[in-house]
Write an enzyme that holds these catalytic residues in place. Structure first.
Site, mmCIF file in Angstrom:
data_model
loop_
_atom_site.group_PDB
_atom_site.id
_atom_site.type_symbol
_atom_site.label_atom_id
_atom_site.label_comp_id
_atom_site.label_asym_id
_atom_site.label_seq_id
_atom_site.Cartn_x
_atom_site.Cartn_y
_atom_site.Cartn_z
ATOM 1 N N SER A 1 0.804 -0.623 -0.219
ATOM 2 C CA SER A 1 -0.287 0.026 -0.096
ATOM 3 C C SER A 1 0.515 1.415 -0.309
ATOM 4 C CB SER A 1 -0.940 -0.389 1.109
ATOM 5 O OG SER A 1 -1.870 0.950 1.381
ATOM 6 N N HIS B 1 -2.687 -1.565 -2.768
ATOM 7 C CA HIS B 1 -3.980 -0.523 -2.712
ATOM 8 C C HIS B 1 -3.769 0.926 -3.866
ATOM 9 C CE1 HIS B 1 -3.876 -3.193 1.699
ATOM 10 N NE2 HIS B 1 -4.909 -3.455 0.242
ATOM 11 N N ASP C 1 -3.961 -4.289 6.329
ATOM 12 C CA ASP C 1 -4.098 -5.108 5.713
ATOM 13 C C ASP C 1 -2.879 -6.331 5.111
ATOM 14 O OD1 ASP C 1 -6.178 -6.417 3.373
ATOM 15 O OD2 ASP C 1 -5.442 -5.308 2.007
#
Length: 202
Positions: free
Chosen positions: A17, A44, A137
């Protein structure tokens, strides 16, 4: 872990991310081509359209880079990128499936969802890498890869632009490797050199 041990892995799954794009580009630059390695990437981006991301990654990779499509077969010598707005899963038959389920850790696609499905499908043939990111995540998914016999590598939080993602994994379990960006590049190079054919390992 010496280079010979990397020969057990034919699929490389990478999740990241915030702050991970530069590391991902460097890892992709290290991949030899052609290779029997298949790469699946979940990043992401906050965008439904990952076309621009695929274009950027293609500049740093000798392998073809494209968005993973529903029903498509995961193929060696290719970088498959999770699209925006859907969770990406890999079924046991080696095909991709898209799911518009609930957001996980406030995101969709979720690294956890992808990693967990790939762990079930590929077990000991899967190497999972979790990079910099500003949420948790990926930790649960990487742990699933570890439990089912795959290789797990976490970026050293001290080298990450955003520490939360790698730190969340380290709080959950002890991965096989905790690596700096340069060590991640070396590992990707070795895995791509030594990867075996997916079909002959089923």
């Amino acid at each position: 872990m010496n280079n010979a041990e990397y020969a057990d892995y034919a699929i490389l799954a990478i999740g990241g991310s915030a702050g991970s794009l530069d590391v991902i580009c460097n890892v992709l630059e290290a991949l030899v081509a052609p290779t029997e390695l298949a790469v699946v990437l979940c990043l992401h981006t906050g965008s439904r359209d990952v076309g621009d991301l695929c274009d950027v990654l293609s500049l740093h990779c000798a392998l073809p880079v494209a968005e993973a499509l529903d029903g498509e077969t995961l193929a060696p010598n290719r970088v498959h990128v999770a699209g925006g707005g859907y969770h990406l899963l890999v079924e046991r038959a080696g095909t991709f499936a898209l799911c518009a389920g609930e957001r996980i850790q406030y995101v969709r696609p979720s690294i956890d969802v992808l990693f967990e499905s790939m762990a079930e499908a590929y077990r000991r043939r899967l190497a999972g890498v979790l990079l910099s990111g500003a949420n948790a995540d990926g930790a649960v998914g990487l742990h699933a890869i570890h439990r089912l016999g795959g290789l797990t590598i976490v970026q050293n939080p001290d080298t990450a632009a955003a520490r939360e993602m790698p730190e969340s994994a380290l709080k959950l379990f002890t991965p096989d490797r905790q690596s700096s960006p340069s060590e991640l590049v070396d590992a990707a190079l070795d895995i791509s050199r030594l990867a075996r054919c997916i079909e002959c390992r089923r």
